[in-house]
Write a protein that holds these residues in place. Structure first.
Motif, PDB file in Angstrom:
ATOM      1  N   SER A 199      39.236 -14.290 -45.950  1.00 28.89           N
ATOM      2  CA  SER A 199      39.632 -13.070 -45.492  1.00 28.89           C
ATOM      3  C   SER A 199      41.216 -13.306 -44.984  1.00 28.89           C
ATOM      4  O   SER A 199      41.067 -13.847 -43.777  1.00 28.89           O
ATOM      5  CB  SER A 199      38.954 -12.331 -44.590  1.00 28.89           C
ATOM      6  OG  SER A 199      39.611 -11.280 -44.021  1.00 28.89           O
ATOM      7  N   GLU A 225      33.760  -3.920 -42.758  1.00 29.54           N
ATOM      8  CA  GLU A 225      34.706  -3.040 -43.421  1.00 29.54           C
ATOM      9  C   GLU A 225      34.396  -1.602 -42.878  1.00 29.54           C
ATOM     10  O   GLU A 225      34.655  -0.826 -43.740  1.00 29.54           O
ATOM     11  CB  GLU A 225      34.319  -3.011 -44.930  1.00 29.54           C
ATOM     12  CG  GLU A 225      34.755  -4.530 -45.618  1.00 29.54           C
ATOM     13  CD  GLU A 225      34.324  -4.564 -46.997  1.00 29.54           C
ATOM     14  OE1 GLU A 225      33.875  -3.524 -47.702  1.00 29.54           O
ATOM     15  OE2 GLU A 225      34.587  -5.816 -47.772  1.00 29.54           O
ATOM     16  N   ARG A 226      34.787  -1.593 -41.554  1.00 29.29           N
ATOM     17  CA  ARG A 226      34.772  -0.417 -41.086  1.00 29.29           C
ATOM     18  C   ARG A 226      36.264   0.177 -40.916  1.00 29.29           C
ATOM     19  O   ARG A 226      37.281  -0.491 -40.900  1.00 29.29           O
ATOM     20  CB  ARG A 226      33.970  -0.499 -39.507  1.00 29.29           C
ATOM     21  CG  ARG A 226      32.815  -1.475 -39.631  1.00 29.29           C
ATOM     22  CD  ARG A 226      31.672  -0.379 -40.240  1.00 29.29           C
ATOM     23  NE  ARG A 226      31.285   0.762 -39.661  1.00 29.29           N
ATOM     24  CZ  ARG A 226      30.371   1.835 -39.752  1.00 29.29           C
ATOM     25  NH1 ARG A 226      29.787   1.464 -40.783  1.00 29.29           N
ATOM     26  NH2 ARG A 226      30.310   2.747 -39.071  1.00 29.29           N
ATOM     27  N   ARG A 272      42.742 -11.073 -43.832  1.00 35.04           N
ATOM     28  CA  ARG A 272      42.844 -10.164 -42.497  1.00 35.04           C
ATOM     29  C   ARG A 272      42.149 -10.862 -41.222  1.00 35.04           C
ATOM     30  O   ARG A 272      42.854 -11.055 -40.231  1.00 35.04           O
ATOM     31  CB  ARG A 272      42.226  -8.828 -42.852  1.00 35.04           C
ATOM     32  CG  ARG A 272      42.869  -7.931 -43.692  1.00 35.04           C
ATOM     33  CD  ARG A 272      42.526  -6.439 -43.278  1.00 35.04           C
ATOM     34  NE  ARG A 272      43.064  -6.324 -41.805  1.00 35.04           N
ATOM     35  CZ  ARG A 272      42.311  -5.483 -41.081  1.00 35.04           C
ATOM     36  NH1 ARG A 272      41.481  -4.817 -41.361  1.00 35.04           N
ATOM     37  NH2 ARG A 272      42.931  -5.442 -39.734  1.00 35.04           N
ATOM     38  N   GLU A 319      37.508  -0.756 -35.618  1.00 37.58           N
ATOM     39  CA  GLU A 319      38.265  -1.856 -35.412  1.00 37.58           C
ATOM     40  C   GLU A 319      38.709  -2.040 -33.774  1.00 37.58           C
ATOM     41  O   GLU A 319      38.709  -2.745 -32.935  1.00 37.58           O
ATOM     42  CB  GLU A 319      39.214  -2.482 -36.322  1.00 37.58           C
ATOM     43  CG  GLU A 319      38.645  -3.036 -37.570  1.00 37.58           C
ATOM     44  CD  GLU A 319      39.950  -3.648 -38.495  1.00 37.58           C
ATOM     45  OE1 GLU A 319      40.817  -3.940 -37.929  1.00 37.58           O
ATOM     46  OE2 GLU A 319      39.609  -3.652 -39.764  1.00 37.58           O
ATOM     47  N   TYR A 354      26.528  -4.365 -40.233  1.00 40.41           N
ATOM     48  CA  TYR A 354      26.989  -5.255 -41.278  1.00 40.41           C
ATOM     49  C   TYR A 354      25.712  -6.181 -41.585  1.00 40.41           C
ATOM     50  O   TYR A 354      25.102  -6.811 -41.010  1.00 40.41           O
ATOM     51  CB  TYR A 354      28.135  -6.329 -40.444  1.00 40.41           C
ATOM     52  CG  TYR A 354      28.241  -7.562 -41.637  1.00 40.41           C
ATOM     53  CD1 TYR A 354      28.917  -7.340 -42.827  1.00 40.41           C
ATOM     54  CD2 TYR A 354      27.970  -8.743 -41.509  1.00 40.41           C
ATOM     55  CE1 TYR A 354      29.431  -8.238 -43.567  1.00 40.41           C
ATOM     56  CE2 TYR A 354      28.505  -9.878 -42.056  1.00 40.41           C
ATOM     57  CZ  TYR A 354      29.052  -9.589 -43.359  1.00 40.41           C
ATOM     58  OH  TYR A 354      29.364 -10.691 -44.305  1.00 40.41           O
ATOM     59  N   VAL A 365      35.620  -6.015 -38.942  1.00 34.38           N
ATOM     60  CA  VAL A 365      36.637  -6.328 -40.098  1.00 34.38           C
ATOM     61  C   VAL A 365      35.558  -6.877 -41.343  1.00 34.38           C
ATOM     62  O   VAL A 365      35.659  -6.353 -42.444  1.00 34.38           O
ATOM     63  CB  VAL A 365      37.683  -7.460 -40.122  1.00 34.38           C
ATOM     64  CG1 VAL A 365      38.251  -7.957 -41.111  1.00 34.38           C
ATOM     65  CG2 VAL A 365      38.668  -7.073 -38.987  1.00 34.38           C
TER      66      VAL A 365
END
Lengths: 338, 338
Positions: free
Chosen positions: B142, B201-202, B144, B207, B75, B198
């Motif tokens: 986010s 953005e994998r 998520r 995750e 990241y 997360v």
């Protein structure tokens, strides 16, 4: 003081929550359903304890405000249901923690959860309800709502800590006291109202108007609560009288009575509230002094002023049954003292 | 058991957190800065109490996991800093509430906040930190991440309540116990790791891999904590020995020793853990029985199995210094018992 209801004419229509309750009755049923679902857990003690607090009833004033605010903004959807449930879950979580902090014995007329199950589950189930409220907000999906309610939650916690600090301190000023109740009580009223406008995607001015309504109503509500703790009316609300006194909590009636006290009275307040050296007859003496010094009357006057501000804040909204119910709710919150 | 470090060769390199610490040192400094900023409040008691807990140090294992997971996922941004701070704030809030619930006297080698300031501020400052963590997540933006951490928070609370229920209950099964520690400890490890993937953005598989790593590491970590409560090593960690025993907490060593106990031993466990009738020499007897029945050794073996699962979970990621540090962290968490 246009908002003051004439107390001399008890025979006249008493201000009531009934219009508000009638208006949101169906929605509130749905809110209760969501709350019950969200309290559920395979850990049976959680729904047991949580439902003791939630189902004990209470007025559900805060979620009703979210519902009515959404209605006032002509919101056509269903998001206000879940968010009103969030507001009530946050409120219930703070009640559970408050009762631990205050060592309260009664809550909404029932034995409080900490008395029935002990402090430990009350702390943890409070945390659970609080987390569940956030899960529900995340499902709703609005970062704006999440921002408003997470901010309100940390302000509430700050207010509770401030209240702890002012406890037993007769030097507390009126400004200190107002800062405490604004944070610990009024902030959630304000947030509850504001999110009604947020889901309806109304302009910022209407959001701000509803927030101001909630904030001022919340302050008035807490002022009256603080009067009621020294009032004979209190017993009928299922609360014990004199809780604040026994804990040495410094509320506006006390701030005023202390500032107006003579030397001997100041000694009385210091002994009873700072040193917490209390005799059985002291509560009656306190009520006598609060009355003689006009402290309860001035607090009521102060509550009416905040009530008037709450009503003024609704100015941007056209007249109609929802607005009328919200105005009536203000009168009810104030006049319930009598 | 390829993960088991050879305990016979103390002279060999001991497993260490140092590679992980070195890897995330700069990021962790930034995390600490965010935490200090977020603890700030005009109500001075809040930063005082919060910094007592946060600055007391601790290993910062959970935020380090977020930082390392983000690094493992290559990241390139900065969001992992704020989110690692959220994870630590949630953890600190639960510590504050735990200490109230457990009546603990020590935390990370210092007097715990409830001892210094009393239970009330500990409950309320915990609420404050928890709310602030959510505010910070909302700023991150986010949904998520908000979903993962709000879910983790309610699972933690559920786990804490379950633990309360199993306390003093010698009938607690190994499965009950594992469900408790999975919820109260491992869930936050899992969430801390997952959000690293997360923000990067994998794909979902990565995750899930990081979540499994965190979950299994968290279980192993708690199993070792439970061994340490009966270990002479414990004093060097700044914790008192025998806390769990004195509270009648049912951990895996106890579950195993009880299931392997003869009639007389069962009476001992019931008297000391169910009835909490304890004599000063009982802790030593407990340690003797736990050792004689192989309960500590089996618990260590169990921890090693979860540690192996944690390491296996990292399989999707290519070898390299970050993965090596995460593997070493598992060994460290397990071998710190010796």
């Amino acid at each position: 003081m246009g908002v003051a209801v004439n107390l001399d004419t008890d025979a006249q229509r008493k201000p009531s929550l009934d219009p508000l309750i009638a208006l949101v009755a169906d929605d509130l049923k749905a809110v209760n359903q969501v709350i019950v679902e969200r309290m559920d857990s395979p850990v049976a003690l959680i729904p047991q304890l949580a439902s003791h607090v939630v189902a004990a009833g209470g007025k559900r004033l805060r979620p009703m405000l979210t519902l009515a605010a959404a209605r006032l903004c002509a919101y056509p959807g269903r998001r206000h249901i879940g968010l009103a449930a969030c507001v009530e879950c946050i409120h219930t979580a703070t009640l559970l923690h408050d009762d631990v902090v205050d060592d309260s014995d009664l809550r909404r007329g029932l034995a409080s959860a900490n008395v029935v199950w002990g402090n430990k589950p009350s702390v943890l189930v409070g945390d659970f309800l609080f987390s569940r409220a956030f899960e529900l907000m995340v499902e709703d999906g609005s970062l704006r709502v999440l921002g408003i309610l997470s901010r309100a939650s940390s302000v509430i916690a700050e207010g509770e800590v401030s209240q702890l600090i002012t406890t037993n301190d007769t030097q507390t000023s009126e400004a200190d006291y107002l800062a405490v109740i604004r944070a610990k009580t009024a902030e959630l009223f304000a947030a509850a109202c504001r999110i009604g406008a947020v889901v309806a995607e109304r302009p910022e001015a209407e959001e701000a108007a509803l927030e101001a309504y909630g904030m001022n109503l919340g302050i008035a509500f807490q002022l009256i609560d603080d009067i009621l703790d020294y009032s004979a009316k209190q017993a009928t609300l299922g609360k014990t009288v004199g809780d604040d006194f026994r804990e040495g909590k410094i509320t506006l009636p006390i701030v005023l009575a202390f500032s107006r006290a003579n030397a001997e009275e100041k000694l009385f307040w210091r002994r009873t509230l700072e040193e917490l050296e209390q005799e059985p007859e002291d509560l009656e003496r306190a009520i006598t002094l609060l009355t003689a010094r006009g402290a309860l009357a001035t607090t009521l006057e102060c509550a009416r002023q905040y009530g008037a501000k709450a009503i003024d804040a609704l100015e941007p909204f056209p007249p109609g049954p929802v607005k009328a119910a919200l105005v009536d709710a203000v009168h009810f919150c104030i006049e319930r003292a009598y």
